[in-house]
Scaffold this motif. Sequence first.
Motif, PDB file in Angstrom:
ATOM      1  N   ILE A 185     -17.840  17.840  13.477  1.00 57.55           N
ATOM      2  CA  ILE A 185     -17.478  18.186  12.100  1.00 57.55           C
ATOM      3  C   ILE A 185     -17.626  16.973  11.188  1.00 57.55           C
ATOM      4  N   VAL A 186     -17.234  15.800  11.672  1.00 52.95           N
ATOM      5  CA  VAL A 186     -17.366  14.568  10.882  1.00 52.95           C
ATOM      6  C   VAL A 186     -18.832  14.309  10.545  1.00 52.95           C
ATOM      7  N   PHE A 187     -19.715  14.385  11.537  1.00 50.83           N
ATOM      8  CA  PHE A 187     -21.139  14.167  11.268  1.00 50.83           C
ATOM      9  C   PHE A 187     -21.699  15.231  10.329  1.00 50.83           C
ATOM     10  N   LEU A 188     -21.283  16.475  10.516  1.00 49.23           N
ATOM     11  CA  LEU A 188     -21.763  17.548   9.652  1.00 49.23           C
ATOM     12  C   LEU A 188     -21.316  17.335   8.203  1.00 49.23           C
ATOM     13  N   LEU A 189     -20.058  16.982   8.015  1.00 45.11           N
ATOM     14  CA  LEU A 189     -19.559  16.733   6.660  1.00 45.11           C
ATOM     15  C   LEU A 189     -20.254  15.538   6.016  1.00 45.11           C
ATOM     16  N   LEU A 232     -24.117  13.876   1.942  1.00 42.65           N
ATOM     17  CA  LEU A 232     -25.334  13.158   1.568  1.00 42.65           C
ATOM     18  C   LEU A 232     -26.371  14.101   0.941  1.00 42.65           C
ATOM     19  N   VAL A 233     -26.556  15.270   1.530  1.00 38.30           N
ATOM     20  CA  VAL A 233     -27.564  16.207   1.044  1.00 38.30           C
ATOM     21  C   VAL A 233     -27.198  16.742  -0.343  1.00 38.30           C
ATOM     22  N   PHE A 234     -25.948  17.146  -0.507  1.00 33.99           N
ATOM     23  CA  PHE A 234     -25.533  17.788  -1.755  1.00 33.99           C
ATOM     24  C   PHE A 234     -24.805  16.850  -2.713  1.00 33.99           C
ATOM     25  N   ASP A 235     -24.773  15.562  -2.384  1.00 32.79           N
ATOM     26  CA  ASP A 235     -24.129  14.552  -3.232  1.00 32.79           C
ATOM     27  C   ASP A 235     -22.681  14.929  -3.571  1.00 32.79           C
ATOM     28  N   LEU A 236     -21.933  15.261  -2.524  1.00 29.10           N
ATOM     29  CA  LEU A 236     -20.526  15.658  -2.661  1.00 29.10           C
ATOM     30  C   LEU A 236     -19.645  14.517  -2.160  1.00 29.10           C
ATOM     31  N   PHE A 253     -16.574  13.778  -2.605  1.00 26.84           N
ATOM     32  CA  PHE A 253     -15.204  14.073  -2.169  1.00 26.84           C
ATOM     33  C   PHE A 253     -15.136  14.373  -0.675  1.00 26.84           C
ATOM     34  N   LEU A 254     -16.269  14.747  -0.081  1.00 25.90           N
ATOM     35  CA  LEU A 254     -16.274  15.028   1.356  1.00 25.90           C
ATOM     36  C   LEU A 254     -16.000  13.771   2.175  1.00 25.90           C
ATOM     37  N   TYR A 255     -16.315  12.611   1.624  1.00 27.79           N
ATOM     38  CA  TYR A 255     -16.057  11.368   2.350  1.00 27.79           C
ATOM     39  C   TYR A 255     -14.554  11.135   2.529  1.00 27.79           C
ATOM     40  N   ILE A 256     -13.764  11.607   1.597  1.00 30.91           N
ATOM     41  CA  ILE A 256     -12.303  11.515   1.738  1.00 30.91           C
ATOM     42  C   ILE A 256     -11.847  12.404   2.891  1.00 30.91           C
ATOM     43  N   ILE A 257     -12.398  13.603   2.937  1.00 25.81           N
ATOM     44  CA  ILE A 257     -12.060  14.535   4.024  1.00 25.81           C
ATOM     45  C   ILE A 257     -12.508  13.951   5.364  1.00 25.81           C
ATOM     46  N   VAL A 258     -13.677  13.324   5.384  1.00 22.85           N
ATOM     47  CA  VAL A 258     -14.184  12.689   6.606  1.00 22.85           C
ATOM     48  C   VAL A 258     -13.230  11.590   7.068  1.00 22.85           C
ATOM     49  N   GLY A 259     -12.765  10.777   6.140  1.00 22.00           N
ATOM     50  CA  GLY A 259     -11.821   9.707   6.491  1.00 22.00           C
ATOM     51  C   GLY A 259     -10.536  10.253   7.079  1.00 22.00           C
ATOM     52  N   ILE A 260     -10.005  11.308   6.455  1.00 19.48           N
ATOM     53  CA  ILE A 260      -8.783  11.933   6.965  1.00 19.48           C
ATOM     54  C   ILE A 260      -9.030  12.525   8.349  1.00 19.48           C
ATOM     55  N   LEU A 261     -10.164  13.190   8.510  1.00 18.74           N
ATOM     56  CA  LEU A 261     -10.496  13.816   9.791  1.00 18.74           C
ATOM     57  C   LEU A 261     -10.707  12.763  10.885  1.00 18.74           C
ATOM     58  N   LEU A 262     -11.320  11.651  10.530  1.00 17.88           N
ATOM     59  CA  LEU A 262     -11.474  10.567  11.511  1.00 17.88           C
ATOM     60  C   LEU A 262     -10.125  10.003  11.933  1.00 17.88           C
ATOM     61  N   GLY A 263      -9.227   9.827  10.966  1.00 23.57           N
ATOM     62  CA  GLY A 263      -7.878   9.365  11.299  1.00 23.57           C
ATOM     63  C   GLY A 263      -7.170  10.339  12.211  1.00 23.57           C
ATOM     64  N   PHE A 264      -7.271  11.634  11.893  1.00 25.87           N
ATOM     65  CA  PHE A 264      -6.663  12.665  12.732  1.00 25.87           C
ATOM     66  C   PHE A 264      -7.273  12.659  14.129  1.00 25.87           C
ATOM     67  N   THR A 265      -8.588  12.494  14.210  1.00 19.73           N
ATOM     68  CA  THR A 265      -9.268  12.481  15.513  1.00 19.73           C
ATOM     69  C   THR A 265      -8.788  11.312  16.371  1.00 19.73           C
ATOM     70  N   MET A 266      -8.664  10.144  15.764  1.00 22.00           N
ATOM     71  CA  MET A 266      -8.188   8.977  16.519  1.00 22.00           C
ATOM     72  C   MET A 266      -6.744   9.174  16.977  1.00 22.00           C
ATOM     73  N   ILE A 267      -5.897   9.681  16.091  1.00 17.12           N
ATOM     74  CA  ILE A 267      -4.506   9.923  16.466  1.00 17.12           C
ATOM     75  C   ILE A 267      -4.430  10.962  17.581  1.00 17.12           C
ATOM     76  N   TYR A 268      -5.204  12.056  17.447  1.00 15.71           N
ATOM     77  CA  TYR A 268      -5.213  13.085  18.487  1.00 15.71           C
ATOM     78  C   TYR A 268      -5.652  12.503  19.828  1.00 15.71           C
ATOM     79  N   ALA A 269      -6.727  11.718  19.823  1.00 13.19           N
ATOM     80  CA  ALA A 269      -7.245  11.160  21.074  1.00 13.19           C
ATOM     81  C   ALA A 269      -6.213  10.254  21.741  1.00 13.19           C
ATOM     82  N   ILE A 270      -5.545   9.430  20.958  1.00 15.15           N
ATOM     83  CA  ILE A 270      -4.557   8.501  21.521  1.00 15.15           C
ATOM     84  C   ILE A 270      -3.332   9.240  22.023  1.00 15.15           C
ATOM     85  N   VAL A 271      -2.771  10.112  21.182  1.00 13.59           N
ATOM     86  CA  VAL A 271      -1.547  10.833  21.557  1.00 13.59           C
ATOM     87  C   VAL A 271      -1.801  11.749  22.750  1.00 13.59           C
TER      88      VAL A 271
END
Length: 107
Positions: free
Chosen positions: A64-68, A73-77, A79-97
Amino acid sequence: MDTIVYIILFLLSAFAFVMSVVSFFEKGFLFNNAYIYSSKEERKKINKKPYYRQSSIVFLLIGIVFLLNALALVFDLDFLYIIVGILLGFTMIYAIVSSVLLGKKYK
């Protein structure tokens, strides 16, 4: 140049999604540190199901991170980079916990 980057991002996303599906079906190599660093004797005893599930969820989130990133990049959006950052943080927390919880439960 952007075309090459988003094609690579889409390919990485597709690869991560395929790995996620393979892991959901508990097939293929188990990409999990608990399994990789186990001895051969421990690998025979280990219950692989929760580790496959953990790996499949992480691969799904990475896909999902790569897709977003590609869509941003394709649609010059931007705001998606903010969602990507949040999702990456969630992914790291999920993996550790989940690793800690699995380690406590199965050791």
